[in-house]
Design an enzyme around this catalytic site. Structure first.
Site, short mmCIF file in Angstrom:
data_model
loop_
_atom_site.label_atom_id
_atom_site.label_comp_id
_atom_site.label_asym_id
_atom_site.label_seq_id
_atom_site.Cartn_x
_atom_site.Cartn_y
_atom_site.Cartn_z
N PHE A 99 0.86 -1.19 0.00
CA PHE A 99 0.00 0.00 0.00
C PHE A 99 0.89 1.23 0.00
N THR A 149 2.52 6.95 1.88
CA THR A 149 3.56 7.84 2.41
C THR A 149 4.62 8.15 1.35
N PRO A 209 8.48 10.46 0.65
CA PRO A 209 9.63 10.94 1.43
C PRO A 209 9.33 12.27 2.14
N SER A 215 2.85 12.39 7.68
CA SER A 215 1.62 12.69 8.41
C SER A 215 0.63 13.47 7.56
N TRP A 228 8.80 3.98 2.86
CA TRP A 228 8.39 3.22 4.05
C TRP A 228 7.25 2.26 3.74
N THR A 270 5.60 -1.21 3.61
CA THR A 270 5.67 -2.60 4.08
C THR A 270 5.43 -3.56 2.90
N ARG A 273 11.99 -16.22 39.26
CA ARG A 273 13.27 -15.58 39.54
C ARG A 273 13.37 -15.25 41.04
N GLU A 312 0.62 4.14 10.40
CA GLU A 312 -0.85 4.24 10.42
C GLU A 312 -1.30 5.47 11.20
N ASP A 370 0.91 11.29 18.04
CA ASP A 370 0.45 12.67 18.17
C ASP A 370 -0.64 13.00 17.14
P1 TGC Z 1 -9.29 15.71 6.09
O1 TGC Z 1 -9.72 16.97 5.38
O2 TGC Z 1 -9.50 15.61 7.55
O3 TGC Z 1 -10.02 14.45 5.40
C1 TGC Z 1 -10.08 14.28 3.99
C2 TGC Z 1 -11.28 13.40 3.70
O4 TGC Z 1 -11.10 12.11 4.30
C3 TGC Z 1 -12.15 11.85 5.27
N1 TGC Z 1 -11.48 11.15 6.40
C4 TGC Z 1 -11.60 9.85 6.62
N2 TGC Z 1 -12.31 8.89 6.02
C5 TGC Z 1 -12.21 7.63 6.49
N3 TGC Z 1 -11.41 7.30 7.52
C6 TGC Z 1 -10.66 8.23 8.15
N4 TGC Z 1 -9.84 7.88 9.16
C7 TGC Z 1 -10.74 9.57 7.71
N5 TGC Z 1 -10.15 10.73 8.09
C8 TGC Z 1 -10.62 11.70 7.29
C9 TGC Z 1 -12.69 13.21 5.63
O5 TGC Z 1 -14.00 13.13 6.09
C10 TGC Z 1 -12.59 13.93 4.30
O6 TGC Z 1 -13.64 13.47 3.47
P2 TGC Z 1 -14.34 14.43 2.39
O7 TGC Z 1 -15.46 13.63 1.82
O8 TGC Z 1 -14.77 15.65 3.15
O9 TGC Z 1 -13.28 14.76 1.38
O10 TGC Z 1 -7.78 15.43 5.68
P3 TGC Z 1 -6.43 16.15 6.14
O11 TGC Z 1 -5.60 16.36 4.92
O12 TGC Z 1 -6.78 17.37 6.98
O13 TGC Z 1 -5.71 15.04 7.00
C11 TGC Z 1 -6.13 14.67 8.22
C12 TGC Z 1 -5.11 13.69 8.89
C13 TGC Z 1 -3.86 14.43 9.30
C14 TGC Z 1 -5.80 13.15 10.11
C15 TGC Z 1 -4.75 12.55 7.92
O14 TGC Z 1 -4.02 12.99 6.86
C16 TGC Z 1 -3.98 11.43 8.60
O15 TGC Z 1 -4.60 10.54 9.16
N6 TGC Z 1 -2.63 11.46 8.55
C17 TGC Z 1 -1.81 10.33 9.01
C18 TGC Z 1 -1.26 9.61 7.80
C19 TGC Z 1 -1.20 8.13 8.02
O16 TGC Z 1 -1.81 7.55 8.88
N7 TGC Z 1 -0.45 7.47 7.16
C20 TGC Z 1 -0.39 6.05 7.19
C21 TGC Z 1 0.29 5.49 5.95
S1 TGC Z 1 -0.03 3.78 5.68
C22 TGC Z 1 0.82 2.97 6.88
O17 TGC Z 1 1.40 3.51 7.76
C23 TGC Z 1 0.77 1.51 6.77
S2 TGC Z 1 1.73 0.64 7.90
C24 TGC Z 1 1.10 -0.88 7.59
C25 TGC Z 1 1.65 -2.00 8.36
O18 TGC Z 1 2.82 -2.38 8.10
O19 TGC Z 1 0.89 -2.58 9.18
P1 FAD Z 2 6.42 12.93 9.94
O1 FAD Z 2 5.07 13.12 9.36
O2 FAD Z 2 7.54 13.69 9.35
O3 FAD Z 2 6.34 13.24 11.50
C1 FAD Z 2 7.49 13.47 12.30
C2 FAD Z 2 7.02 13.93 13.68
O4 FAD Z 2 6.29 15.16 13.56
C3 FAD Z 2 6.06 12.92 14.33
O5 FAD Z 2 6.31 12.86 15.71
C4 FAD Z 2 4.68 13.53 14.10
O6 FAD Z 2 3.73 13.15 15.06
C5 FAD Z 2 5.02 15.02 14.18
N1 FAD Z 2 4.03 15.83 13.45
C6 FAD Z 2 3.76 15.83 12.12
N2 FAD Z 2 2.77 16.69 11.83
C7 FAD Z 2 2.39 17.25 13.01
C8 FAD Z 2 1.39 18.21 13.39
N3 FAD Z 2 0.56 18.75 12.50
N4 FAD Z 2 1.32 18.53 14.70
C9 FAD Z 2 2.11 17.97 15.62
N5 FAD Z 2 3.06 17.06 15.33
C10 FAD Z 2 3.19 16.70 14.05
N6 FAD Z 2 3.32 4.10 4.84
C11 FAD Z 2 2.61 3.61 3.79
O7 FAD Z 2 2.03 4.37 3.01
N7 FAD Z 2 2.53 2.26 3.58
C12 FAD Z 2 3.14 1.35 4.37
O8 FAD Z 2 3.03 0.14 4.15
C13 FAD Z 2 3.93 1.84 5.46
N8 FAD Z 2 4.64 0.98 6.24
C14 FAD Z 2 5.53 1.47 7.17
C15 FAD Z 2 6.41 0.61 7.81
C16 FAD Z 2 7.36 1.10 8.70
C17 FAD Z 2 8.34 0.17 9.33
C18 FAD Z 2 7.37 2.49 9.02
C19 FAD Z 2 8.36 3.04 10.00
C20 FAD Z 2 6.49 3.34 8.39
C21 FAD Z 2 5.58 2.86 7.44
N9 FAD Z 2 4.74 3.73 6.71
C22 FAD Z 2 3.98 3.25 5.66
C23 FAD Z 2 4.87 5.16 6.89
C24 FAD Z 2 4.19 5.71 8.14
O9 FAD Z 2 2.81 5.74 8.00
C25 FAD Z 2 4.77 7.10 8.40
O10 FAD Z 2 6.09 6.91 8.89
C26 FAD Z 2 3.93 7.90 9.38
O11 FAD Z 2 2.67 8.22 8.84
C27 FAD Z 2 4.65 9.20 9.82
O12 FAD Z 2 5.17 9.88 8.73
P2 FAD Z 2 6.71 10.37 8.75
O13 FAD Z 2 7.55 9.20 9.10
O14 FAD Z 2 6.98 11.06 7.47
O15 FAD Z 2 6.81 11.37 9.95
#
Ligand code: TGC
Ligand code: FAD
Length: 404
Positions: free
Chosen positions: A148, A151, A153, A157, A181, A183, A288, A383, A387
């Site tokens: 998936f 993310t 570079p 977030s 990043w 997986t 222990r 995910e 924060d």
């Molecule tokens: P925002 O304006 O709040 O939302 C945009 C649209 O999305 C809707 N929405 C959601 N829908 C479903 N589920 C959610 N959790 C949702 N959150 C928001 C929202 O209603 C809106 O819809 P619409 O119809 O109005 O357009 O968006 P924003 O740009 O302000 O961002 C909000 C924020 C910061 C919370 C969001 O970007 C976020 O969650 N950031 C964190 C990024 C993240 O989690 N990345 C993960 C990457 S994948 C990963 O890490 C996989 S690891 C896998 C593994 O190995 O297990």
């Molecule tokens: P940044 O977004 O740069 O954040 C750095 C720090 O700043 C964090 O502490 C954060 O909380 C803080 N910060 C950022 N914005 C704010 C704010 N507005 N206010 C306050 N604090 C803030 N992604 C995928 O798409 N697919 C995957 O399969 C996947 N697998 C992963 C596997 C591993 C092992 C790792 C480590 C990451 C993976 N990710 C994946 C990416 C992961 O989702 C991101 O690392 C995560 O969303 C954070 O993004 P970043 O590392 O760029 O940190």
């Protein structure tokens, strides 16, 4: 400690003595199917994961042979319909399966989360019938592995800032950009990739291994989630047929909807890691001896253990209630954020306390707490970071956006 010869992975001799802990008798709230699924996955983890996981982690190798076993126990898309070869179970069963997998290792749970919740789920939820029939049954069997790509570079977030993009080219799109990043990316047969079209609208595409201009180099040097393989996705003028676009979603809500599904699984999964650390620390505290008695007889050790089981029980209740809401389609993204954040942090704190109870032995591969602790640093970040989930809760209760 275990050794390996000639770089091969050997099964560890020590038996996995794990027992579940259910202080508030939550089993009474579960259905027979949930218990059957839990016991089957627990047995599988004991037989297939526990004997090898320490050494795979040490060597930073992904036990890819486990994909087939994960498919056989129904870990890929447990709550997606049986029509597509998936489990057809409810959200609580899905959660319990993730809990048992993460009890073994967060990286093993990641293998299942990504495949089921981040690749199969978007194809199921947003794909055409043709796409579903093409990919889902093979993915459920572990014959195709997915990743998936959200993310980038410079956009973690804040995925809405992504620069990966597609340009119209007749019956295809030309994809450029990169993801970071990711997986499973180096071993994946397909990637669900999120990219902006020429109007700046985020679209989901299925990019297949072998498409010209597409590569997935591995990222090395992780101290966390070492048994999980992580890489980049690089797109250089990749021609992706329009039939590979997910037709039924546009905008950031596409990937965020998938994240809600996966974060829900992590809220359950983290409990497994916490339980494993607690279970090991409890047993060690009874065995222990220091100052002539088991360390579990000292008040300070009891404080740690009592607080651990209290936090685990609270996390179990949170997950169970979230599961009942999810079964009714009523779990909100903000509720899921709260559970992911709370339960992962809880597990990380427990891993740290459990490591202390194990003393020096706690830093070795004889016990799982240090590995869980290192893994959970990733789980706290991916995910959505700890924060970011706090800010999601903050926005939900106040109505004010504090992200920007
Ligand atoms: P925002 O304006 O709040 O939302 C945009 C649209 O999305 C809707 N929405 C959601 N829908 C479903 N589920 C959610 N959790 C949702 N959150 C928001 C929202 O209603 C809106 O819809 P619409 O119809 O109005 O357009 O968006 P924003 O740009 O302000 O961002 C909000 C924020 C910061 C919370 C969001 O970007 C976020 O969650 N950031 C964190 C990024 C993240 O989690 N990345 C993960 C990457 S994948 C990963 O890490 C996989 S690891 C896998 C593994 O190995 O297990
Ligand atoms: P940044 O977004 O740069 O954040 C750095 C720090 O700043 C964090 O502490 C954060 O909380 C803080 N910060 C950022 N914005 C704010 C704010 N507005 N206010 C306050 N604090 C803030 N992604 C995928 O798409 N697919 C995957 O399969 C996947 N697998 C992963 C596997 C591993 C092992 C790792 C480590 C990451 C993976 N990710 C994946 C990416 C992961 O989702 C991101 O690392 C995560 O969303 C954070 O993004 P970043 O590392 O760029 O940190």
């Amino acid at each position: 400690m275990q050794n390996s010869e000639n770089g091969t992975i050997q099964k560890r001799a020590r038996e996995d003595q794990y027992q579940g802990h259910d202080y508030y008798v939550l089993d009474e709230l579960l259905e027979e199917d949930h218990i059957l699924a839990r016991d089957a996955v627990r047995d599988w983890v004991k037989q297939e994961v526990s004997p090898i996981i320490e050494e795979y982690s040490e060597k930073a190798q992904c036990p890819t042979h486990l994909f087939k076993g994960l498919a056989d126990i129904g870990a890929f898309g447990p709550s997606l319909p049986a029509k597509y070869g998936c489990g057809g179970m409810d959200e609580i069963a899905y959660g319990i399966i993730m809990q048992e997998l993460e009890r073994g290792d967060s990286g093993i749970r990641s293998m299942a989360s990504v495949q089921g919740s981040l690749v199969m789920y978007p194809i199921y939820k947003f794909g055409s019938e043709e796409q579903k029939m093409k990919y889902l049954p093979k993915m459920a069997k572990g014959e195709l592995i997915g990743c998936f790509g959200l993310t980038e570079p410079d956009h973690g977030s804040n995925p809405s800032g992504m620069i990966t993009n597609i340009k119209d080219d007749g019956d295809a799109y030309i994809l450029n950009g990169s993801k970071m990043w990711i997986t499973n990316s180096p071993i994946a047969d397909l990637a669900v990739v999120w990219a902006k079209d020429e109007e700046g609208i985020i679209r989901g595409l299925i990019v297949e291994k072998g498409m010209k201009g597409f590569s997935a180099p591995e990222i090395h040097g992780k101290w966390s989630l070492r048994a999980s393989i992580t890489g980049e996705l690089v797109f250089e003028d990749v021609r992706v047929p329009k039939s590979n676009v997910l037709p039924n979603v546009q905008g950031l809500k596409g990937p965020l909807t998938c994240l809600s599904k996966a974060r829900y699984g992590i809220a359950w999964g983290a409990i497994g890691a916490g339980l494993d650390c607690y279970d090991s620390a409890l047993r060690y505290s009874k065995e222990r001896i220091q100052f002539g008695k088991p360390i579990g007889g000292f008040q300070l050790t009891q404080k740690k253990l009592a607080e651990m089981i209290t936090e685990i029980t609270k996390a179990q209740l949170l997950a169970w209630r979230l599961g009942t809401l999810a079964n009714k389609g009523k779990a909100t993204p903000a509720q899921i954020s709260m559970a992911k954040r709370n339960n992962v942090f809880m597990a990380l704190e427990i891993a740290r306390e459990a490591r202390q109870i194990h003393g020096g032995m706690g830093i070795t591969n004889e016990y799982s707490c240090m590995r869980h602790m290192m893994n959970l640093e990733t789980v706290l970040t991916y995910e959505g970071t700890h924060d970011i989930h706090l800010l999601i809760t903050g926005m939900d209760v106040t109505g004010f956006n504090a992200f920007t």
